[in-house]
Design a protein around this motif. Sequence first.
Motif, short mmCIF file in Angstrom:
data_model
loop_
_atom_site.label_atom_id
_atom_site.label_comp_id
_atom_site.label_asym_id
_atom_site.label_seq_id
_atom_site.Cartn_x
_atom_site.Cartn_y
_atom_site.Cartn_z
N ASP A 150 -16.29 118.91 -25.20
CA ASP A 150 -16.59 117.70 -24.42
C ASP A 150 -18.01 117.29 -24.78
O ASP A 150 -18.97 117.64 -24.09
CB ASP A 150 -16.46 118.00 -22.92
CG ASP A 150 -16.62 116.75 -22.07
OD1 ASP A 150 -16.74 115.64 -22.62
OD2 ASP A 150 -16.65 116.90 -20.82
N VAL A 151 -18.15 116.58 -25.91
CA VAL A 151 -19.48 116.21 -26.40
C VAL A 151 -19.69 114.71 -26.51
O VAL A 151 -20.68 114.26 -27.06
CB VAL A 151 -19.79 116.88 -27.77
CG1 VAL A 151 -19.81 118.40 -27.64
CG2 VAL A 151 -18.83 116.44 -28.85
N CYS A 152 -18.76 113.93 -25.96
CA CYS A 152 -18.86 112.47 -26.07
C CYS A 152 -19.01 111.80 -24.71
O CYS A 152 -18.68 112.37 -23.67
CB CYS A 152 -17.65 111.91 -26.81
SG CYS A 152 -17.64 112.33 -28.55
N LYS A 153 -19.51 110.58 -24.77
CA LYS A 153 -19.72 109.76 -23.57
C LYS A 153 -19.14 108.37 -23.82
O LYS A 153 -18.66 108.08 -24.91
CB LYS A 153 -21.21 109.66 -23.25
CG LYS A 153 -22.01 108.96 -24.34
CD LYS A 153 -23.48 108.92 -24.02
CE LYS A 153 -24.25 108.26 -25.17
NZ LYS A 153 -25.68 108.22 -24.91
N ALA A 154 -19.21 107.55 -22.80
CA ALA A 154 -18.86 106.13 -22.84
C ALA A 154 -17.36 105.85 -22.91
O ALA A 154 -16.95 104.73 -23.12
CB ALA A 154 -19.57 105.41 -23.99
N TRP A 155 -16.53 106.88 -22.72
CA TRP A 155 -15.08 106.66 -22.74
C TRP A 155 -14.45 106.83 -21.38
O TRP A 155 -13.35 106.35 -21.14
CB TRP A 155 -14.41 107.59 -23.75
CG TRP A 155 -14.57 109.05 -23.46
CD1 TRP A 155 -15.59 109.86 -23.86
CD2 TRP A 155 -13.70 109.89 -22.68
NE1 TRP A 155 -15.39 111.15 -23.38
CE2 TRP A 155 -14.23 111.18 -22.67
CE3 TRP A 155 -12.50 109.65 -22.02
CZ2 TRP A 155 -13.62 112.24 -22.00
CZ3 TRP A 155 -11.88 110.70 -21.36
CH2 TRP A 155 -12.45 111.99 -21.35
N ARG A 156 -15.14 107.51 -20.47
CA ARG A 156 -14.60 107.70 -19.13
C ARG A 156 -14.84 106.43 -18.30
O ARG A 156 -15.87 105.79 -18.44
CB ARG A 156 -15.31 108.88 -18.45
CG ARG A 156 -15.04 110.21 -19.10
CD ARG A 156 -15.93 111.31 -18.48
NE ARG A 156 -15.70 112.61 -19.05
CZ ARG A 156 -16.35 113.08 -20.10
NH1 ARG A 156 -17.28 112.37 -20.70
NH2 ARG A 156 -16.07 114.29 -20.58
N PRO A 157 -13.89 106.07 -17.44
CA PRO A 157 -14.07 104.84 -16.64
C PRO A 157 -15.39 104.80 -15.90
O PRO A 157 -16.04 103.76 -15.82
CB PRO A 157 -12.88 104.88 -15.68
CG PRO A 157 -11.84 105.68 -16.39
CD PRO A 157 -12.61 106.71 -17.17
N GLU A 158 -15.82 105.94 -15.37
CA GLU A 158 -17.08 105.94 -14.60
C GLU A 158 -18.31 105.78 -15.49
O GLU A 158 -19.40 105.48 -15.00
CB GLU A 158 -17.20 107.23 -13.75
CG GLU A 158 -17.33 108.51 -14.56
CD GLU A 158 -16.00 109.17 -14.92
OE1 GLU A 158 -16.04 110.36 -15.31
OE2 GLU A 158 -14.94 108.53 -14.83
N GLU A 159 -18.15 105.93 -16.79
CA GLU A 159 -19.27 105.75 -17.72
C GLU A 159 -19.30 104.36 -18.36
O GLU A 159 -20.28 104.01 -19.01
CB GLU A 159 -19.20 106.79 -18.85
CG GLU A 159 -19.36 108.21 -18.39
CD GLU A 159 -19.10 109.20 -19.50
OE1 GLU A 159 -19.60 110.33 -19.37
OE2 GLU A 159 -18.40 108.88 -20.47
N ALA A 160 -18.23 103.64 -18.22
CA ALA A 160 -18.15 102.30 -18.85
C ALA A 160 -19.18 101.38 -18.22
O ALA A 160 -19.39 101.38 -17.01
CB ALA A 160 -16.76 101.73 -18.68
N GLN A 161 -19.81 100.63 -19.07
CA GLN A 161 -20.85 99.70 -18.61
C GLN A 161 -20.42 98.29 -18.90
O GLN A 161 -20.02 97.95 -19.93
CB GLN A 161 -22.18 99.99 -19.32
CG GLN A 161 -22.70 101.37 -19.04
CD GLN A 161 -23.30 101.54 -17.66
OE1 GLN A 161 -23.85 100.58 -17.11
NE2 GLN A 161 -23.21 102.71 -17.09
#
Length: 161
Positions: A150-161
């Motif tokens: 689990d090394v990525c970001k910006a794909w989870r709904p709570e991380e979407a900007q």
Amino acid sequence: MSIEKVRAYFREKGMEDRIQEFTVSSATVELAAQAAGVEPARIAKTLSFKLGDRVLLVVAAGDAKVDNTRYKNTFGGKAKMLTPDEAVTLVGHAVGGVCPFVVNEGVEVYLDESLRRFDAVYPAAGSASSAVRLSCEELEALSGCKQWVDVCKAWRPEEAQ
């Protein structure tokens, strides 16, 4: 040519017919999504890194971005992308067609959690105009991955900007 090696590998598995070759480039997530007719997030991009003497491939969803803190916490060092020349030499595939299949000995393959939300994903198949449709289970088995990370970001709904 890398795609020929990948094709031979998939032939051994009885899955050669799953490889798609396009008349247009699929070298980027956006181009691959257009060529395959899927949303960009379903493109399983293979990111290549060097960490000391290690060569790491992280296969992630097309909409995911490497989170430097998560990467460092997982692998014990800073994320340093391979140059195009290093990718060919160290991984065995050229940028745009880097995939987790038939890689050079010693290359470590990891699959990112961002892929698990899909029933099928589309990694490259060794060229900048190819892809192969696989379930996550098939991708795991065929890539010989060491583990899921689990090394990525910006794909989870709570991380979407």
